[in-house]
Design a protein around this motif. Structure first.
Motif, short mmCIF file in Angstrom:
data_model
loop_
_atom_site.label_atom_id
_atom_site.label_comp_id
_atom_site.label_asym_id
_atom_site.label_seq_id
_atom_site.Cartn_x
_atom_site.Cartn_y
_atom_site.Cartn_z
N ASN A 41 -4.36 0.39 -4.79
CA ASN A 41 -3.55 1.55 -4.84
C ASN A 41 -4.18 2.50 -5.83
OD1 ASN A 41 -1.55 1.06 -2.81
ND2 ASN A 41 -0.24 -0.11 -4.12
N ARG A 67 -3.77 9.89 2.92
CA ARG A 67 -2.85 8.86 3.51
C ARG A 67 -3.53 7.56 3.74
NH1 ARG A 67 -0.83 12.40 1.63
NH2 ARG A 67 0.45 14.07 2.55
N SER A 68 -2.66 6.50 3.73
CA SER A 68 -3.22 5.10 3.61
C SER A 68 -4.15 5.02 5.05
CB SER A 68 -2.42 3.99 3.47
OG SER A 68 -1.38 4.20 4.64
N GLY A 69 -3.94 5.81 5.92
CA GLY A 69 -4.68 5.40 7.26
C GLY A 69 -5.94 6.27 7.26
N SER A 73 0.95 -1.17 0.19
CA SER A 73 0.05 -0.19 -0.08
C SER A 73 0.84 1.15 -0.04
CB SER A 73 -0.85 0.10 1.24
OG SER A 73 -1.47 1.16 1.41
N TRP A 104 6.65 7.05 -2.69
CA TRP A 104 6.67 5.54 -2.26
C TRP A 104 8.34 5.32 -1.97
CZ3 TRP A 104 5.53 1.06 -0.48
CH2 TRP A 104 6.18 -0.05 -0.94
N ASN A 161 -7.15 0.98 -1.05
CA ASN A 161 -5.90 0.67 -0.58
C ASN A 161 -5.41 -0.70 -1.29
OD1 ASN A 161 -5.01 2.93 1.05
ND2 ASN A 161 -6.14 1.99 2.61
N ASP A 192 1.61 4.98 1.05
CA ASP A 192 1.11 5.71 1.81
C ASP A 192 0.60 7.36 1.46
OD1 ASP A 192 2.29 7.32 5.04
OD2 ASP A 192 0.26 6.41 4.45
N TYR A 193 1.31 7.67 0.78
CA TYR A 193 1.04 9.17 0.53
C TYR A 193 0.62 9.16 -1.32
CZ TYR A 193 3.62 10.90 4.40
OH TYR A 193 4.01 11.21 5.72
#
Length: 115
Positions: A76, A52-54, A30, A99, A73, A32-33
């Motif tokens: 992607n 963000r992935s969160g 995944s 990444w 996610n 993140d940004y």
């Protein structure tokens, strides 16, 4: 190496909507940004929305309440739902990802808001 491919741009009338998609390939992890930037003629590239992935998100003041960024996610893939479009939203929209400390950019997709 990550590749980003955008789709969904086009010509729309003021007040209309468009949905941009950006699919990332080259990694099974995944990313993140993932963000959307845009660049209008004669202007600098600016951040439109980021995620963000969160799940956290951020928006430029000029698009708050009109644009929504979301992501899948597992795929992607990041999306940008653009509503109540204005002529000032006319620009080339770029997908961006970070990444493993490297910046990646898509080729850009043109969004034109005009009657």
């Amino acid at each position: 190496q990550v590749q980003l491919v955008e789709s969904g741009g086009g010509l729309v009338q003021p007040g209309g909507s468009l949905r941009l998609s950006c699919a990332a390939s080259g990694t099974t992890f995944s990313i993140d940004y993932m963000d959307w930037y845009r660049q209008a003629p004669g202007k600098e590239r600016e951040l439109v929305a980021g995620t963000r992935s969160g799940g956290s998100t951020t928006y430029a003041d000029s698009v708050k309440g009109r644009f929504t960024i979301s992501r899948d996610n597992a795929k992607n893939t990041v999306y940008l739902q653009m509503n109540s479009l204005k002529p000032d939203d006319t620009a080339v929209y770029y997908c961006h990802a970070i990444w493993r400390y490297h910046n990646y950019w898509g080729q850009g997709t043109q969004v034109t808001v005009s009657s």
